[in-house]
Design an enzyme around this catalytic site. Structure first.
Site, PDB file in Angstrom:
ATOM      1  N   GLU A  56      46.375  42.938  49.276  1.00 39.09           N
ATOM      2  CA  GLU A  56      45.750  41.749  49.876  1.00 39.09           C
ATOM      3  C   GLU A  56      46.625  41.120  50.968  1.00 39.09           C
ATOM      4  O   GLU A  56      46.830  39.898  50.999  1.00 39.09           O
ATOM      5  CB  GLU A  56      45.423  40.702  48.786  1.00 39.09           C
ATOM      6  CG  GLU A  56      44.381  41.196  47.809  1.00 39.09           C
ATOM      7  CD  GLU A  56      43.801  40.123  46.890  1.00 39.09           C
ATOM      8  OE1 GLU A  56      44.351  39.012  46.810  1.00 39.09           O
ATOM      9  OE2 GLU A  56      42.781  40.404  46.239  1.00 39.09           O
TER      10      GLU A  56
ATOM     11  N   GLU B  28      39.970  46.331  43.312  1.00 40.65           N
ATOM     12  CA  GLU B  28      39.877  45.180  42.387  1.00 40.65           C
ATOM     13  C   GLU B  28      38.438  44.709  42.391  1.00 40.65           C
ATOM     14  O   GLU B  28      37.907  44.368  43.461  1.00 40.65           O
ATOM     15  CB  GLU B  28      40.781  44.024  42.833  1.00 40.65           C
ATOM     16  CG  GLU B  28      42.249  44.267  42.574  1.00 40.65           C
ATOM     17  CD  GLU B  28      43.116  43.052  42.888  1.00 40.65           C
ATOM     18  OE1 GLU B  28      42.671  41.910  42.689  1.00 40.65           O
ATOM     19  OE2 GLU B  28      44.253  43.284  43.341  1.00 40.65           O
TER      20      GLU B  28
ATOM     21  N   GLN C  14      40.908  43.093  35.295  1.00 39.77           N
ATOM     22  CA  GLN C  14      41.998  43.970  34.911  1.00 39.77           C
ATOM     23  C   GLN C  14      41.646  44.583  33.553  1.00 39.77           C
ATOM     24  O   GLN C  14      40.464  44.597  33.215  1.00 39.77           O
ATOM     25  CB  GLN C  14      43.300  43.185  34.876  1.00 39.77           C
ATOM     26  CG  GLN C  14      43.634  42.594  36.266  1.00 39.77           C
ATOM     27  CD  GLN C  14      45.041  42.017  36.372  1.00 39.77           C
ATOM     28  OE1 GLN C  14      45.871  42.167  35.491  1.00 39.77           O
ATOM     29  NE2 GLN C  14      45.312  41.321  37.491  1.00 39.77           N
TER      30      GLN C  14
HETATM   31  O1  AHR Z   1      43.532  40.308  39.654  1.00 36.21           O
HETATM   32  C1  AHR Z   1      44.126  39.066  39.895  1.00 36.21           C
HETATM   33  C2  AHR Z   1      44.579  38.884  41.338  1.00 36.21           C
HETATM   34  O2  AHR Z   1      43.455  38.823  42.163  1.00 36.21           O
HETATM   35  C3  AHR Z   1      45.394  40.002  41.931  1.00 36.21           C
HETATM   36  O3  AHR Z   1      46.742  39.899  41.629  1.00 36.21           O
HETATM   37  C4  AHR Z   1      45.188  39.793  43.406  1.00 36.21           C
HETATM   38  O4  AHR Z   1      45.313  40.980  44.123  1.00 36.21           O
HETATM   39  C5  AHR Z   1      43.796  39.191  43.480  1.00 36.21           C
HETATM   40  O5  AHR Z   1      43.753  38.082  44.291  1.00 36.21           O
END
Ligand code: AHR
Length: 498
Positions: free
Chosen positions: A173, A292, A349
């Site tokens: 990011e 993500e 996650q």
């Molecule tokens: O998944 C949580 C956070 O969300 C990650 O660390 C980041 O890459 C995103 O903003």
């Protein structure tokens, strides 16, 4: 409700489904590692300190590419802090989440876990406070045969054979102002190219993922991606995109229509890749790495994102309900429908932090979103088919017109897997499935996740309020299938085909 007619002709193929779209993401954040997958004090710990109960549950998700160690954490992480004798590893102040990181879990522990779990390791570099050389040294540590400095260090730490890490993310990011070391696109492109060149010089077999736009709401959306891809060229193989969604308006049908905008995001990013490919007159096409994705909107405030200098604080521990499970299914439908474009995707996650699995002391809970992921992942092998769908639809205030039934399908070896979401909140859907030039013979398996209240969650007191159940209302007759799908549900069905 009016009947839905679906045609899934075996000749209308999109592309083979890349199994890496069933990936996960494990970050040093909150209680994902410590108290999550790694907890030497737990009664469930194995000889490595890994939580056997958590890993057993994760096994049911059959995850493929596992991204590690972040996330935002990666942009301040120095991988050498996490290797070697544990008593010599430094405890550091971690700035992305304002937490304390004792480095008791690092590259060697992650690789051991990945190998036990049959995950494809996917490492994220520190391009925030790290250097291209540090990145290249990590590649040597992981991938080179012994006989040079970092490879020998790996052997000294217990692994003579290389780990063979093929997938590397060039930062995380980097377009976001919150990122440690955030820079404008042209500067990031230079850093990423420098790192990727050194890394590919060290191991030409690796694949790299350039940081793409992480939020469609950023003003640099698409322009960032064009700039990066044009500069980095073949030093990157994929470009990343991220997406966190939520039901901010408290409107379930509207929320369930969000798949329209996920489809749109994928198609817009692909348009940039094709634009760059056309302009640079090259055969090299960049594919998408959706590294993500999930639902995250309830636990966004500072109390959930700032660890206040603590070790393993409770950060962004979102509790998921039935409608969230259907949205997870919608993401997966979208990835399958774009199998020709999306080659890697990582549920963000896996434990405690916006995760399908939660722990509380030695207890563990499977959240609602666990079930659709498991249902899809166990039916992932084959070629995505292009569905033709005729049936009821509705107008969503935020995402436009959307079919009441969301669908994707995978044609396997003598089988057809179909995934269906009924977005209607009160009515059963009748769905007819025509296999076109093919023929359905029988139902091999069918499961459903459903409920009457979109807000119901699993809790430690009622852990199976929402889970997968057999779906009895699937039939085959004269080569076609018919399904009755309860309101607010997601089903995964496997038919035997002729
Ligand atoms: O998944 C949580 C956070 O969300 C990650 O660390 C980041 O890459 C995103 O903003």
């Amino acid at each position: 409700m009016e009947k839905t007619h679906v045609i899934l002709d075996p000749a209308y193929q999109i592309a083979p489904v890349d199994s890496r779209i069933f990936g996960g993401f494990l970050e040093h954040m909150g209680r994902a590692i410590y108290e999550g997958v790694f907890d030497p004090n737990s009664t469930h710990a194995d000889e490595n300190g890994f939580r056997k109960d958590v890993l057993r549950a994760l096994r049911q998700l059959r995850m493929t590419a596992m991204r590690y160690p972040g996330g935002n954490f990666a942009s301040g992480y120095h991988w050498m802090d996490g290797i070697g004798p544990k008593e010599l590893r430094p405890t550091v102040r971690e700035l992305a989440w304002q937490s304390i990181e004792p480095n008791q879990f690092g590259t060697d522990e992650f690789m051991k876990m990945a190998s036990m779990m049959e995950w494809t390791p996917m490492l994220t570099l520190n391009l925030g406070t790290g250097t291209p050389e540090e990145a290249r040294n990590w590649v040597e540590y992981c991938n080179c045969a012994v006989g040079s400095r970092y490879a020998d260090l790996r052997a000294k730490n217990g692994s003579k054979a290389p780990f063979q890490v093929k997938l590397w993310c060039l930062g995380n990011e980097m377009d976001g102002s919150w990122q440690l070391g955030h820079v404008p696109a042209d500067l990031y492109a230079i850093y990423a190219q420098q790192a990727a060149k050194l890394m590919k010089d060290t191991d030409p077999s690796i694949e790299t993922v350039a940081c793409g736009t992480c939020s469609t709401s950023l003003p640099t959306y698409m322009e960032w991606d064009r700039t990066v891809l044009e500069y980095i060229g073949s030093y990157a193989d994929y470009i990343s995109l991220h997406r966190y969604v939520g039901n901010r308006m408290g409107d379930t049908p509207d929320y369930l229509a969000i798949t329209n905008s996920i489809d749109q995001q994928i198609e817009e990013m692909d348009a940039v890749c094709r634009f760059v490919q056309a302009r640079s007159k090259t055969k090299k096409r960049h594919y998408l790495c959706f590294d993500e994705w999930n639902i995250w909107y309830r636990k966004r405030s500072a109390e959930h994102t700032n660890g206040s200098g603590k070790f393993a604080p409770h950060l962004i521990e979102e509790q998921y309900n039935l409608e969230d499970a259907l949205v997870v299914a919608g993401f997966l439908n979208s990835f399958i429908r774009h199998a020709d474009i999306v080659k890697i995707a990582n549920l963000a996650q896996i434990v405690n932090v916006i995760a399908p699995i939660q722990t509380r002391g030695d207890d563990m809970l499977l959240q609602t979103i666990f079930y659709p992921f498991a249902m899809y992942s166990s039916r992932r092998d084959g070629i995505a088919l292009l569905p033709s769908i005729r049936g009821p639809a509705y107008e969503s205030p935020s995402y436009g017109r959307v079919n009441t039934i969301d669908i994707s399908a995978i044609l396997g070896d003598g089988v057809l897997h179909i995934f269906l979401v009924n977005r209607n909140i009160s009515e059963t859907a009748e769905i007819e499935i025509d296999h076109g030039r093919g023929k359905l013979i029988s139902v091999i398996s069918s499961e459903v996740v459903s409920g009457s209240d979109p807000n119901v969650c699993n809790t430690y007191e009622n852990p199976k309020a929402i889970c997968n159940q057999p779906l009895q209302t699937v039939k085959v007759s004269e080569g076609k299938g018919s399904v009755q799908l309860p309101p607010l549900s997601v089903a995964a069905i496997t038919f035997k085909t002729a």
